[in-house]
Design an enzyme around this catalytic site. Sequence first.
Site, PDB file in Angstrom:
ATOM      1  CB  SER A  10      34.670 103.865 104.353  1.00  0.00           C
ATOM      2  OG  SER A  10      34.171 105.109 104.764  1.00  0.00           O
ATOM      3  CG  ASN A  11      30.632 107.400 102.757  1.00  0.00           C
ATOM      4  OD1 ASN A  11      29.545 107.108 103.246  1.00  0.00           O
ATOM      5  ND2 ASN A  11      31.511 108.173 103.387  1.00  0.00           N
ATOM      6  NE  ARG A  62      37.165 125.560  91.301  1.00  0.00           N
ATOM      7  CZ  ARG A  62      37.733 125.021  92.373  1.00  0.00           C
ATOM      8  NH1 ARG A  62      37.718 123.724  92.544  1.00  0.00           N
ATOM      9  NH2 ARG A  62      38.300 125.790  93.268  1.00  0.00           N
ATOM     10  CG  MET A  87      39.068 115.402 100.277  1.00  0.00           C
ATOM     11  SD  MET A  87      37.855 115.892 101.507  1.00  0.00           S
ATOM     12  CE  MET A  87      38.833 117.052 102.446  1.00  0.00           C
ATOM     13  CG  ASN A 104      29.277 116.056  99.262  1.00  0.00           C
ATOM     14  OD1 ASN A 104      30.131 115.153  99.169  1.00  0.00           O
ATOM     15  ND2 ASN A 104      29.402 117.063 100.099  1.00  0.00           N
ATOM     16  CG  HIS A 106      29.164 117.805 105.213  1.00  0.00           C
ATOM     17  ND1 HIS A 106      30.409 118.249 104.805  1.00  0.00           N
ATOM     18  CD2 HIS A 106      28.927 118.396 106.409  1.00  0.00           C
ATOM     19  CE1 HIS A 106      30.883 119.088 105.720  1.00  0.00           C
ATOM     20  NE2 HIS A 106      30.006 119.192 106.693  1.00  0.00           N
ATOM     21  CB  THR A 138      23.800 124.168  94.848  1.00  0.00           C
ATOM     22  OG1 THR A 138      24.185 124.493  96.197  1.00  0.00           O
ATOM     23  CG2 THR A 138      22.483 123.407  94.853  1.00  0.00           C
ATOM     24  CD  GLU A 171      30.085 110.071 106.706  1.00  0.00           C
ATOM     25  OE1 GLU A 171      30.554 109.904 105.568  1.00  0.00           O
ATOM     26  OE2 GLU A 171      30.726 110.635 107.612  1.00  0.00           O
TER      27      GLU A 171
HETATM   28  C1  GRF Z   1      33.345 111.081 104.918  1.00  0.00           C
HETATM   29  O1  GRF Z   1      33.300 111.424 106.284  1.00  0.00           O
HETATM   30  C2  GRF Z   1      32.442 111.983 104.117  1.00  0.00           C
HETATM   31  O2  GRF Z   1      31.294 112.371 104.811  1.00  0.00           O
HETATM   32  C3  GRF Z   1      33.325 113.172 103.872  1.00  0.00           C
HETATM   33  O3  GRF Z   1      34.598 112.617 103.649  1.00  0.00           O
HETATM   34  C4  GRF Z   1      34.702 111.355 104.299  1.00  0.00           C
HETATM   35  C5  GRF Z   1      35.069 110.358 103.247  1.00  0.00           C
HETATM   36  O4  GRF Z   1      35.317 109.082 103.794  1.00  0.00           O
HETATM   37  N1  GRF Z   1      32.817 113.963 102.765  1.00  0.00           N
HETATM   38  P1  GRF Z   1      35.458 107.840 102.836  1.00  0.00           P
HETATM   39  O5  GRF Z   1      36.558 108.156 101.831  1.00  0.00           O
HETATM   40  O6  GRF Z   1      34.139 107.598 102.168  1.00  0.00           O
HETATM   41  O7  GRF Z   1      35.848 106.707 103.733  1.00  0.00           O
END
Ligand code: GRF
Length: 199
Positions: A10-11, A62, A87, A104, A106, A138, A171
């Site tokens: 969604s972001n 990694r 993630m 990022n 959060h 960071t 967000e």
């Molecule tokens: C969001 O709440 C973001 O802040 C966190 O993970 C979620 C991701 O949501 N890091 P989306 O995949 O952007 O919908």
Amino acid sequence: MAVLISGRGSNLQSIIDAMAQRELDATIAIVISNRTDAAGLKRAQDAGLETATLNPREYDNRDAYDAAIVEMLRAHDVGLVCLAGFMRLVGPRMLAAFPGAVLNIHPSLLPSFPGLDAQRQALEHGVRISGATVHLVTSELDGGPIVMQSAVPVLDDDTVETLSARILVEEHRIYPQAIREVLDGGWRLDGRRFVARRH
Ligand code: GRF
């Protein structure tokens, strides 16, 4: 820029929408997911964006995984990397390849409640205000310089779901704005403080 996702996206969508509405003058060169089932991949494809999935299990460690991402980012001439629900921890190789150029988002007012389940942490702690934070990445988990924040109230009858939904609205509002501010350039770091260009 590149957007790295793991799920819903969604972001990512809010960034795509801000670009479509000309609120953000940028190009997404590639959307990278670590999961093939990330719903955000479809959002990217629907917007005509190039996508790639890199499965961490196919790499020894990694560092090897980060190296593959860096190679892909370089091949797409990426200047800014936006983590949007990605993630995975970003390792030193990626941070070295993109110094001051990994962002990022959060779902808490950092430095409160870093890490997983930030909204649940906030609710369980009993804070009356929470929110969203966009920060530079960071090596410290969710600990980099803060570019932008927005606060929301925590209500007595909130659940993780209702609080998360209220934070998510913020967000979606601040991530494109913060990206624009970073891309505008002229900002500097004063210790931990992100100091935007004076207009
Ligand atoms: C969001 O709440 C973001 O802040 C966190 O993970 C979620 C991701 O949501 N890091 P989306 O995949 O952007 O919908």
